[in-house]
Enzyme design. Structure first.
Site, PDB file in Angstrom:
ATOM      1  N   GLU A  36      35.281  48.437  40.998  1.00  0.00           N
ATOM      2  CA  GLU A  36      35.487  49.388  42.084  1.00  0.00           C
ATOM      3  C   GLU A  36      35.349  50.774  41.450  1.00  0.00           C
ATOM      4  OE1 GLU A  36      39.432  49.708  43.732  1.00  0.00           O
ATOM      5  OE2 GLU A  36      38.710  50.758  45.515  1.00  0.00           O
ATOM      6  N   ARG A 262      42.842  38.131  32.175  1.00  0.00           N
ATOM      7  CA  ARG A 262      42.287  39.385  31.701  1.00  0.00           C
ATOM      8  C   ARG A 262      42.905  39.760  30.364  1.00  0.00           C
ATOM      9  NH1 ARG A 262      45.078  42.884  36.437  1.00  0.00           N
ATOM     10  NH2 ARG A 262      47.114  43.134  35.458  1.00  0.00           N
ATOM     11  N   LYS A 272      44.733  50.676  35.339  1.00  0.00           N
ATOM     12  CA  LYS A 272      44.131  51.939  35.737  1.00  0.00           C
ATOM     13  C   LYS A 272      45.205  52.951  36.091  1.00  0.00           C
ATOM     14  CE  LYS A 272      39.700  50.389  37.611  1.00  0.00           C
ATOM     15  NZ  LYS A 272      38.993  50.070  38.862  1.00  0.00           N
TER      16      LYS A 272
END
Length: 560
Positions: A36, A262, A272
């Site tokens: 994104e 992850r 983020k």
RNA sequence: UGGGGCGUAGCCAAGUGGUAAGGCACCAGGUUUUGGUCCUGGCAUGCGCAGGUUCGAACCCUGCCGCCCCAGCCA
């Protein structure tokens, strides 16, 4: 190269091999990396990039770069270029396959209409709060929306009006009609379209309704012919919904979602949100701060694409949550840089020494090998003269056990030069601080002269008259805790000393006007990279990673 | 306490019924004009725990324990 030609196995590759064996998807393998555009890429993304592009490469397939841009309020062009640059820098090529979910808005809308016509979706007028209440809880089933049984015609009309802007933001949504009693909350009539006015960075104000991830993602995969849609573990709960969308819309050759854990790295943060907080509140100097695990930070720090890819290969791919020790990453760069990078001498904390028996104005140009691991790298000339700098830490007035460096009466070799003997230390009478060392050299011990006398230690040095002054930035872990996320406030374990700037370093003349991005090994120190913003007045070097330091370990064992 | 996922060495991670790969870290030794590199050796009688099946189990079965994720009109 560092990368092993034969990569290791993992559960995803095993599944793909099985699929290939069964001729699933007619033997096609097509993946995608779907960021994104709402932030900068970090090394966790690198793992996903290497996985997706790597699999395509290995199985003769393709991998798309697709921007998952279905939320106008969070996304921005600013991130598009940086993401593309990072993927490219890592060494991957999406060829002509650069896509945007926003390019599919028309198609997605049509699919939604199709769902309505199949009585599998409805417009719901419940408020956000009501939807939450109706959803039920983890242990109790939800309630059906009073709008659930609207007719196809009414739904079509309402959805059309949602699109046309008749309704206020948040006043209505389109929901999939699945099962409000499902133990999987994602299946309790999930919202698939919401009304949201605002400027989308690509489609402007053309739309005021936007598809949700759960609706857009499987269909984007389908539109692109993706066969294996690899995502992280937290989406496992969404897979039934992913499959429901694909099945309900009768997509042929359904893409298959598979989830992996992850990456987490020790002594840093990866989300983020947290990275943004560090940047926005000035804990670091921007997204490319060399202490950050962002791709741009690692790049500025001096990490190489190959070393990052090698790292991603070594850590493997599995479904167990884990925190990989940062030592693994450091090992990967050291391994590559060891045989690829030029050696150079740099004195970070200079201590002046005078070679008393060396002629006042004499300068000898000595041969120095550029890289002992690579004879083809050749030799360079370095000046030797009467006044030199050595490292402050290489002299101890009262040397501890196993200290093989300079001390009163001790002999050491100066790399590429002579064996010298420390005669005395000159101190400041007031402070007792050591101002300089007076040494003598043995003219018969010049490097390469055939002299075979052995001394315990070899020091790096630089000729005072020829030295170039430089700034060197030493980086340490950004966090003191292996897992900063354990604290209520992750910033609690921020390392105050993660950056140490040394402004009076003395480096050999070779480094006068270094090209930004060039990497060197500073002998006995570590690997350094000329900073992106290094000027011509005084070069700036970032420490990529130190050399392994056995002496530091010995000192630690000795209790300092 | 519903659903999903996961537990193999200090950290990663192979292994999918035939007797525990590999890497990082660490330890010991050798080489060395970088206390680097390189080389050699060491490092799980053990696979979350407890039972069971089997000639044989990290792999199969049962029951526990622990950790992660899910109640955004974020992705």
């Amino acid at each position: 190269m560092t990368t092993n030609s034969e990569s290791s196995s993992n559960f995803i590759k095993n599944i793909i091999k099985e699929d290939l064996k069964n001729n699933k998807n007619n033997g096609r393998v097509h993946t995608r990396f779907p960021p994104e555009p709402n932030g900068y890429l970090h090394i966790g993304h690198a793992k996903s990039i290497c996985l997706n592009f790597g699999i395509a490469e290995e199985f003769g397939g393709l991998c798309n770069l697709r921007f998952d841009d279905t939320n106008p309020v969070k996304e921005d062009v600013e991130y598009i270029e940086s993401i593309k640059e990072d993927v490219r820098w890592l060494g991957f090529d999406w060829d002509k396959r650069l896509f945007y979910a926003s390019d599919y808005f028309d198609k997605l809308y049509q699919y939604a209409v199709e769902l309505i016509k199949a009585e599998k979706a409805y417009v719901c007028d419940l408020t956000l709060e009501e939807i939450r209440e109706y959803r039920g809880t983890l242990t109790e089933p939800g309630k059906e929306s009073p709008y659930r049984e609207r007719t196809i015609e009414e739904n079509l009309d309402l959805f059309e009006k949602m699109k046309a802007g008749f309704f206020a933001d948040g006043s209505r949504v389109l929901r999939a009609k699945i099962d409000m009693a499902s133990p999987n909350l994602n299946m309790r009539d999930p919202v698939i379209y919401r009304i949201q006015r605002g400027n989308h960075y690509r489609t402007g104000d053309r739309w005021c309704i936007y598809p949700m991830y759960d609706f857009a993602h499987p269909l984007s995969d389908a539109v692109e012919g993706v066969t294996h849609s690899i995502c992280s573990l937290e989406f496992a709960d969404h897979r039934p919904l992913y499959d429901w969308i694909i099945e309900t819309l009768n997509i042929e050759q359904p893409p298959q979602q598979m989830e992996f854990a992850r990456l987490n790295l020790s002594s840093t943060v990866m989300s983020k949100r947290k990275l943004r907080e560090l940047v926005d509140h000035g804990y670091v100097d921007g997204w490319d701060d060399p202490r950050l695990p962002t791709i741009s930070g690692l790049r500025r720090r001096g990490y190489t694409p190959d070393s990052i890819r090698d790292f991603c290969e070594r850590i493997g791919v599995a479904k167990a949550n884990s925190i990989v020790n940062i030592a693994m990453l450091e090992h990967c760069v050291r391994e590559e840089l060891n045989y690829s990078v030029q050696r150079v001498m740099a004195v970070l904390r200079p201590l002046k020494i005078v070679i008393e028996n060396y002629p006042e104005n004499k300068v000898e140009m000595l041969d120095a090998e550029n890289n002992p691991e690579d004879p083809g790298a050749g030799l360079r000339k370095i000046p030797f003269s009467r006044v030199l700098y050595v490292e402050q830490g290489d002299f101890r007035e009262d040397p501890p056990k196993k200290f093989f460096r300079l001390a009163p009466g001790r002999e050491v070799r100066l790399k590429h030069a002579y064996i010298i003997k420390c005669e005395r230390a000159v101190k400041d009478e007031q402070t007792g601080e050591i101002k300089e060392l007076h040494c003598t050299y043995d003219p018969d011990t010049r490097s390469g002269s055939g002299e075979t006398r052995k001394v315990k230690g070899t020091l790096h040095w630089v000729s005072a008259a020829h030295a170039v002054e430089a700034e060197v930035r030493l980086y340490d872990n950004l966090f003191l805790k292996e897992n900063p996320d354990e604290d209520d406030d992750f910033k609690a374990s921020l390392n105050k000393d993660s950056l140490e700037t040394l402004t009076s370093c003395m480096v050999e003349p070779e480094l006068k006007d270094p090209v930004p991005g060039t990497r060197y090994q500073f002998l006995r120190h570590g690997y350094f990279c000329v900073d992106t913003y290094s000027g011509s007045d005084k070069p700036v070097f970032n420490r990529i990673v130190s050399l392994k330091d056995t002496w530091a370990k010995i000192q630690k064992a000795q209790g300092k």
